[in-house]
Enzyme design. Structure first.
Site, PDB file in Angstrom:
ATOM      1  N   HIS A   1      16.671  49.988 -17.893  1.00 48.48           N
ATOM      2  CA  HIS A   1      17.867  49.490 -17.227  1.00 48.48           C
ATOM      3  C   HIS A   1      17.471  48.258 -16.430  1.00 48.48           C
ATOM      4  O   HIS A   1      16.337  48.117 -15.988  1.00 48.48           O
ATOM      5  CB  HIS A   1      18.400  50.592 -16.301  1.00 48.48           C
ATOM      6  CG  HIS A   1      19.728  50.322 -15.684  1.00 48.48           C
ATOM      7  ND1 HIS A   1      19.891  49.486 -14.598  1.00 48.48           N
ATOM      8  CD2 HIS A   1      20.967  50.813 -15.964  1.00 48.48           C
ATOM      9  CE1 HIS A   1      21.161  49.460 -14.241  1.00 48.48           C
ATOM     10  NE2 HIS A   1      21.844  50.243 -15.052  1.00 48.48           N
TER      11      HIS A   1
ATOM     12  N   ASP B   1      12.035  56.033 -13.548  1.00 44.36           N
ATOM     13  CA  ASP B   1      13.489  55.930 -13.420  1.00 44.36           C
ATOM     14  C   ASP B   1      14.094  57.265 -13.853  1.00 44.36           C
ATOM     15  O   ASP B   1      14.124  57.590 -15.037  1.00 44.36           O
ATOM     16  CB  ASP B   1      14.010  54.790 -14.300  1.00 44.36           C
ATOM     17  CG  ASP B   1      15.530  54.639 -14.232  1.00 44.36           C
ATOM     18  OD1 ASP B   1      16.185  55.455 -13.556  1.00 44.36           O
ATOM     19  OD2 ASP B   1      16.055  53.708 -14.871  1.00 44.36           O
TER      20      ASP B   1
ATOM     21  N   GLN C   1      18.963  58.871 -15.237  1.00 42.67           N
ATOM     22  CA  GLN C   1      19.600  59.642 -16.309  1.00 42.67           C
ATOM     23  C   GLN C   1      18.978  61.025 -16.477  1.00 42.67           C
ATOM     24  O   GLN C   1      19.665  61.983 -16.834  1.00 42.67           O
ATOM     25  CB  GLN C   1      19.509  58.880 -17.631  1.00 42.67           C
ATOM     26  CG  GLN C   1      20.269  57.570 -17.657  1.00 42.67           C
ATOM     27  CD  GLN C   1      21.772  57.745 -17.506  1.00 42.67           C
ATOM     28  OE1 GLN C   1      22.352  58.721 -17.969  1.00 42.67           O
ATOM     29  NE2 GLN C   1      22.406  56.790 -16.843  1.00 42.67           N
TER      30      GLN C   1
ATOM     31  N   LYS D   1      25.512  59.937 -10.324  1.00 43.33           N
ATOM     32  CA  LYS D   1      25.364  60.356 -11.720  1.00 43.33           C
ATOM     33  C   LYS D   1      25.069  61.851 -11.843  1.00 43.33           C
ATOM     34  O   LYS D   1      24.953  62.368 -12.955  1.00 43.33           O
ATOM     35  CB  LYS D   1      24.251  59.548 -12.403  1.00 43.33           C
ATOM     36  CG  LYS D   1      24.537  58.049 -12.503  1.00 43.33           C
ATOM     37  CD  LYS D   1      23.404  57.322 -13.208  1.00 43.33           C
ATOM     38  CE  LYS D   1      23.568  55.816 -13.145  1.00 43.33           C
ATOM     39  NZ  LYS D   1      24.687  55.324 -13.965  1.00 43.33           N
TER      40      LYS D   1
ATOM     41  N   CYS E   1      23.925  47.547 -19.041  1.00 44.96           N
ATOM     42  CA  CYS E   1      22.889  47.070 -18.108  1.00 44.96           C
ATOM     43  C   CYS E   1      21.497  47.261 -18.698  1.00 44.96           C
ATOM     44  O   CYS E   1      20.545  47.615 -17.989  1.00 44.96           O
ATOM     45  CB  CYS E   1      23.002  47.779 -16.759  1.00 44.96           C
ATOM     46  SG  CYS E   1      24.514  47.411 -15.856  1.00 44.96           S
TER      47      CYS E   1
END
Length: 416
Positions: free
Chosen positions: A127, A207, A210, A233, A373
């Protein structure tokens, strides 16, 4: 709600989310855009309202009852988040989103600790939030940027990764645990171990924006020195994110922002800084949002993250073959449901993703169309954009048919 004691019940889960009970353009809403932001269960909404109606006060400052209540709720949320990802609460820093967490690491760690001869390694899958902050500090710090390519099947080129790592120059690995575009679940623990074997001084930045909402997560098992993710999220409010980090690494980092709360003492021409995590939480923090995130974490814990993961695998097992059955549709990313998350990007021959998204919206189906993104990844796929349908714990297998029917209707409308 359906908890671990009663088994995972999608119908009971859905009853907890008010947004799911509305219509769009006169059609029942089918929400397939949770990779962008998730819906919030009623308990999170109620927690936010309660924070403002009953517990409004600043934290860590006042000695009156409301201030103590607000502080207790804020710190309880920190502990809940730490438990959720296997972190030490003292290493959990509240930020306004995952993007700010990456910028904090870039400015307070990479800019300070990396220099000429070092490599900061990320991937073509990242991202923008896990690309641009490093690019911003690279010219001044003088380290080298390198990227792991993505193969045609949506997985990382681990052969190239190994070649770069063998140089022993990689001092920071920044990698997504799960792609927000093609859903790929990356072998983060193995990648981090390889980097640290070649350079014991290296750190691993993961990251988790997600992965944390969808997978059982433990920082130690991931081998992460830093883990970044966003509340919105994972059934929580907007405006709050998390940087979970190793205490010894955080403790050696200078502040990212200056102001109140992040200090121990201030003189006219100097200051001494607070301990972590408060050193990195300058000013009045996201108090109500933290309480809401704590409620979201408890909600997901009660649902059972193993159950959430199993439910999403079941959806993907049905969704990918159903999409493949539509002539002209190409699904990107791994085909094995166990090797991927529930974000499914696809293209349709002869149709622009924005047109698909617009027609699907008229049918009450919310998807994302664009570059997500993640422009380098989209270019690697040979596309300008894709359509993405992303599922979460409140989605059902039954929602796949309306999605596929709407895609066919779009093809018919545009006569392709």
């Amino acid at each position: 709600m359906a908890g671990t004691t009663t088994g995972f019940d999608p119908a009971a889960i859905r009853a907890d989310f008010p947004n799911l009970h509305r219509e769009v353009h006169g059609k029942p809403l089918v929400y397939l855009d949770s990779a962008a932001t998730s819906f919030k269960p009623q308990v999170v909404i109620d927690t936010l309202a309660d924070s403002y109606s009953q517990h409004t006060a600043n934290v860590h400052r006042g000695v009156h009852a409301l201030a103590e209540e607000a502080t207790d709720r804020y710190e309880a949320a920190r502990t809940a988040v730490a438990d959720f990802v296997g972190a030490d609460p003292r290493g959990v820093v509240f930020t306004k989103n995952a993007t700010e967490a990456f910028n904090l690491i870039a400015q307070s760690y990479a800019k300070q600790q990396l220099g000429a001869g070092d490599i900061l390694l990320y991937t073509e899958m990242e991202h923008h939030a896990n690309l641009v902050p490093w690019q911003l500090v690279q010219p001044e710090a003088g380290f080298e940027l390198a990227a792991v390519p993505v193969r045609a099947d949506g997985t990382l080129d681990l052969d190239t990764f190994a070649e770069i790592v063998r140089t022993g120059r990689v001092k920071l690995l920044a990698v997504t645990a799960m792609s927000n575009v093609v859903g790929t679940i990356n072998p983060v623990a193995e990648m981090g171990a390889a980097v640290k074997a070649a350079n014991p001084e290296a750190v691993v930045v993961v990251d988790g924006a997600q992965s944390v909402p969808h997978l059982p997560t433990d920082m130690t098992e991931l081998g992460a020195d830093f883990l970044c993710f966003s509340g919105h999220k994972m059934c929580g409010p907007t405006g709050i994110g998390v940087l979970a980090g190793r205490l010894d690494v955080l403790d050696a980092m200078p502040p990212f922002l200056g102001g109140g709360e992040m200090i121990l003492d201030v003189h006219l021409f100097g200051a001494t800084y607070n301990e972590v995590p408060y050193r990195f939480e300058a000013g009045t923090p996201m108090i109500a949002e933290a309480a809401g995130l704590g409620a979201a974490v408890r909600y997901l814990t009660d649902a059972g993250m193993d159950a959430v993961r199993s439910h999403e695998i079941e959806i993907v097992e049905h969704a990918i073959p159903a999409l493949h059955d539509i002539p002209g549709v190409t699904v990107h990313g791994p085909t094995d449901p166990k090797a991927r998350g529930a974000a499914i990007s696809f293209v349709v021959d002869g149709l622009h993703p924005h047109d698909i998204g617009t027609v699907l919206d008229r049918e009450g189906i919310a998807v994302r169309a664009g570059h997500h993104c993640a422009k380098p990844l989209i270019r690697a796929l040979g596309k300008a954009a894709t359509t993405r349908a992303s599922f979460y714990l409140y989605n059902t297998v039954e929602e796949i048919d309306p999605l596929c029917d709407a895609i066919r209707a779009t093809q018919a409308f545009f006569e392709v």
